[in-house]
Write a protein that holds these residues in place. Structure first.
Motif, PDB file in Angstrom:
ATOM      1  N   ALA A 282      19.688 -10.661   4.169  1.00 34.47           N
ATOM      2  CA  ALA A 282      18.528 -10.264   4.980  1.00 34.47           C
ATOM      3  C   ALA A 282      18.566 -11.021   6.306  1.00 34.47           C
ATOM      4  O   ALA A 282      18.649 -12.248   6.327  1.00 34.47           O
ATOM      5  CB  ALA A 282      17.235 -10.561   4.247  1.00 34.47           C
ATOM      6  N   ILE A 283      18.528 -10.281   7.388  1.00 33.89           N
ATOM      7  CA  ILE A 283      18.528 -10.853   8.734  1.00 33.89           C
ATOM      8  C   ILE A 283      17.140 -10.619   9.304  1.00 33.89           C
ATOM      9  O   ILE A 283      16.722  -9.477   9.493  1.00 33.89           O
ATOM     10  CB  ILE A 283      19.604 -10.184   9.601  1.00 33.89           C
ATOM     11  N   ARG A 284      16.434 -11.693   9.566  1.00 39.38           N
ATOM     12  CA  ARG A 284      15.024 -11.588   9.923  1.00 39.38           C
ATOM     13  C   ARG A 284      14.766 -12.098  11.339  1.00 39.38           C
ATOM     14  O   ARG A 284      14.774 -13.294  11.599  1.00 39.38           O
ATOM     15  CB  ARG A 284      14.164 -12.353   8.921  1.00 39.38           C
ATOM     16  N   GLN A 285      14.618 -11.151  12.254  1.00 45.26           N
ATOM     17  CA  GLN A 285      14.175 -11.427  13.620  1.00 45.26           C
ATOM     18  C   GLN A 285      14.980 -12.544  14.299  1.00 45.26           C
ATOM     19  O   GLN A 285      14.422 -13.458  14.911  1.00 45.26           O
ATOM     20  CB  GLN A 285      12.687 -11.784  13.629  1.00 45.26           C
ATOM     21  N   ASP A 301      16.612  -7.381  13.132  1.00 39.82           N
ATOM     22  CA  ASP A 301      16.053  -7.366  11.777  1.00 39.82           C
ATOM     23  C   ASP A 301      16.811  -6.303  10.963  1.00 39.82           C
ATOM     24  O   ASP A 301      16.680  -5.115  11.230  1.00 39.82           O
ATOM     25  CB  ASP A 301      14.558  -7.023  11.837  1.00 39.82           C
ATOM     26  N   ARG A 303      18.779  -5.443   6.796  1.00 38.02           N
ATOM     27  CA  ARG A 303      18.928  -5.816   5.401  1.00 38.02           C
ATOM     28  C   ARG A 303      20.116  -5.054   4.812  1.00 38.02           C
ATOM     29  O   ARG A 303      20.388  -3.908   5.171  1.00 38.02           O
ATOM     30  CB  ARG A 303      17.662  -5.529   4.589  1.00 38.02           C
ATOM     31  N   GLY A 336      14.379 -17.101  14.102  1.00 42.35           N
ATOM     32  CA  GLY A 336      14.598 -16.206  12.985  1.00 42.35           C
ATOM     33  C   GLY A 336      15.361 -16.889  11.863  1.00 42.35           C
ATOM     34  O   GLY A 336      15.588 -18.110  11.885  1.00 42.35           O
ATOM     35  N   SER A 337      15.749 -16.110  10.866  1.00 38.49           N
ATOM     36  CA  SER A 337      16.429 -16.678   9.713  1.00 38.49           C
ATOM     37  C   SER A 337      17.400 -15.666   9.112  1.00 38.49           C
ATOM     38  O   SER A 337      17.281 -14.459   9.317  1.00 38.49           O
ATOM     39  CB  SER A 337      15.418 -17.106   8.648  1.00 38.49           C
ATOM     40  N   ILE A 338      18.364 -16.193   8.346  1.00 39.64           N
ATOM     41  CA  ILE A 338      19.320 -15.380   7.592  1.00 39.64           C
ATOM     42  C   ILE A 338      19.236 -15.819   6.145  1.00 39.64           C
ATOM     43  O   ILE A 338      19.355 -17.014   5.836  1.00 39.64           O
ATOM     44  CB  ILE A 338      20.750 -15.549   8.130  1.00 39.64           C
ATOM     45  N   GLU A 339      19.018 -14.856   5.251  1.00 43.91           N
ATOM     46  CA  GLU A 339      18.892 -15.164   3.827  1.00 43.91           C
ATOM     47  C   GLU A 339      20.007 -14.490   3.044  1.00 43.91           C
ATOM     48  O   GLU A 339      20.362 -13.335   3.304  1.00 43.91           O
ATOM     49  CB  GLU A 339      17.536 -14.692   3.288  1.00 43.91           C
ATOM     50  N   PRO A 344      17.550 -19.078   1.988  1.00 47.23           N
ATOM     51  CA  PRO A 344      17.928 -19.228   3.397  1.00 47.23           C
ATOM     52  C   PRO A 344      19.314 -19.858   3.539  1.00 47.23           C
ATOM     53  O   PRO A 344      19.672 -20.771   2.791  1.00 47.23           O
ATOM     54  CB  PRO A 344      16.837 -20.141   3.970  1.00 47.23           C
TER      55      PRO A 344
END
Length: 549
Positions: A282-285, A301, A303, A336-339, A344
């Motif tokens: 998941a790539i979030r912002q 953003d 997934r 942002g974040s990468i999960e 994370p």
């Protein structure tokens, strides 16, 4: 169209040419061709067919470890392989110029572009520095490079792929050579940049009346430039003839297979996902960029689900490869974040665990820079397998052999070094290296750009089989709309670091959801010789209309 009664003299003649390795492996077997002044001949064939070997031989050059068995190459009445090196150096760059597939490796990264093009002019034409610089600026302007006065002050890494390729064209035509050898010059470019470069090449060849050997595995591209085509397979001539005749009525079964590769049905035939599942990635912002430069990624953003393929498409400089590097921890994100698997990921690969590093593998666009040229293929693959899974030497050797079989390479290739392989073969080694880690996510950065249509079909089938057997997810970065249609479940279209549209591949590419996507689709070359002419007329008409406003 050329005919036998054309009195135009022959510029380049290749007679019964045979080139082999010092170990006796045949690379070219009794090749004949005749190229007239001002004529463009397309060399078509799969990876390892001998296209680049023939192109280099046309300059009187063979790679280290190879030799000319029999035959000759005659340019302007001179037998190139009989000439002293001093005379060959005068011809190369002066009368014959070579445009390589990868400009990133052809330019010296430590010198500005202007200086490198000027060097050719000063060496072959004995121009002063000011005369050479003025000529370089004129060439940059002719090839529609931005701000021609100052563009040459850039270093190679500061130019986009399309700009760098046009700078290489400027270097090649600077001395107004009689023959250009173009070795896959648009392979690594996105469709809109490829269109710009193809138009620049077409205008350049027509304006200067230059003869050319255009090497490619892409029949649709060659059809836009070449009057005649020579089809090679495993070092032998399959057939040769006028472009329109070969496209309409190919005689050889091999040529028919190449043509059929352009009309392949999608590998993904089932319905798209009906409900969202927990993403494996998941790539979030996320936002990212380089210091003292505008941001490249602006709130991305996305997934990716287990066993699925998400394609990322966009033009050169849109942020596709930057996104890949950020996911792998090779580029620091700002926000942002990468999960991964709901947890994370550390922004930098240095802070990630070995298991996290194993789980996300990347296949790079340019195998020339991704593979150590002095390491044998067996060592390159074996090191990854041993690092993550251990095992005895025999177990590692067996795993290497299995990986080579997976990517359709002979086991004997374990003893070769990357420089002894063709571009397509090197890319398959890069794919095998990623598979050696048995990853959960594979990031494919233009992995099929250097491969011929038949090998592309095999590689896409391989990736599909790997996904079906292991559930591996794939982030597939590509400029090839045809490949994306075949391999992807979903597609995300990126422009200037932002996601314009995301959804099932058929919905995005069938409906007019954004003018930018329409532009991408309209820039895909069609398998008919007049396609580029029509596009050039359209571009010129648009420019004329804009000038009147």
């Amino acid at each position: 169209m050329l005919n036998d009664s054309n009195p135009t003299p022959v510029l380049l003649a290749v007679n019964k040419l045979r080139i082999e390795t010092n170990g006796g492996v045949m690379l070219l077997d009794s090749i004949d061709l005749a190229l007239k002044k001002g004529e463009i001949l397309g060399l078509i064939g799969g990876s390892g067919a001998g296209k680049s070997t023939l192109g280099l031989a046309s300059m009187g050059y063979v790679r280290p470890g190879c030799r000319v068995g029999v035959g000759e190459v005659i340019f302007n009445g001179e037998s190139l392989f009989q000439l002293p090196m001093k005379r060959l150096r005068q011809i190369r760059g002066g009368q014959i110029a070579y445009i390589a597939q990868s400009p990133a490796t052809a330019f010296n990264p430590a010198h500005i572009l202007e200086r490198q093009v000027m060097e050719v002019l000063q060496l072959h034409l004995d121009l002063s520095a000011s005369e050479a610089r003025n000529r370089v600026i004129a060439l940059f302007e002719e090839l529609d490079l931005p701000d021609p006065e100052n563009f040459g002050k850039k270093y190679p890494h500061q130019a986009s792929g399309g700009q760098l390729q046009r700078a290489m064209i400027a270097m090649a035509i600077a001395t107004e050579p009689q023959l250009l050898i173009l070795d896959e010059p648009t392979t690594a470019l996105d469709v809109t940049t490829q269109l710009d470069v193809l138009m620049a090449i077409r205008r350049t060849l027509e304006r200067h009346g230059t003869a050319a050997l255009y090497i490619s595995h892409d029949l649709a591209v060659v059809a836009q430039l070449a009057q005649r085509i020579l089809v090679l397979n495993q070092g032998k001539t399959v057939e040769t003839g006028n472009t329109s005749d070969i496209l309409a009525h190919p005689n050889a079964a091999y040529t028919r297979r190449l043509l059929q590769a352009f009309t392949q049905t999608p590998l993904r035939t089932g319905p798209g996902p009906t409900a969202e599942k927990p993403p494996v990635l998941a790539i979030r912002q996320i936002t990212a960029g380089y210091k003292k430069a505008p941001r490249i990624l602006k709130g991305i953003d996305l997934r990716l689900e287990k066993g699925k393929t998400l394609a990322v498409v966009g033009t050169s400089g849109s942020g596709k490869s930057t996104l890949a590097r950020a996911i792998c921890g090779l580029m620091q994100i700002e926000n942002g974040s990468i999960e991964f698997q709901g947890r994370p990921l550390a922004p930098s690969h240095i802070a990630r665990s070995r298991e996290e590093l194993r789980s996300i593998q990347m296949i790079y666009q340019q195998p020339d820079t991704a593979l150590n040229p002095e390491q044998r293929v067996g060592n390159i693959l074996g090191r990854v397998a041993s690092l993550y899974f251990g095992g005895s030497r025999e177990q590692v050797r067996n795993r290497v052999a299995e990986l080579l079989r997976m990517v359709e390479l002979p086991e004997i290739f374990a003893e070769r070094k990357p420089w002894q392989l063709s571009g397509g073969q090197k890319q398959r080694v890069g794919i095998a290296r990623a598979l050696a880690a048995q990853p959960d996510v594979i990031i494919c950065d233009e992995v099929t750009s250097a491969l011929d249509p038949e090998i592309v079909r095999e590689i896409l089938g391989l990736l599909k089989r790997v996904q079906e057997s292991t559930g591996t997810a794939c982030l597939f970065i590509s400029h090839d709309i045809g490949v994306v249609r075949r391999i992807a479940d979903d597609v995300a279209v990126i422009q200037e670091g932002e996601v314009l549209a995301r959804g099932p591949v058929n919905e995005i590419f069938q409906a007019s959801v954004h003018p930018y996507i329409d532009l991408l689709l309209a820039s895909v070359p069609e398998l008919r010789p007049d396609w580029l002419t029509g596009r050039m007329h359209g571009v010129e008409a648009a420019r004329a209309e804009a000038a009147l406003l």
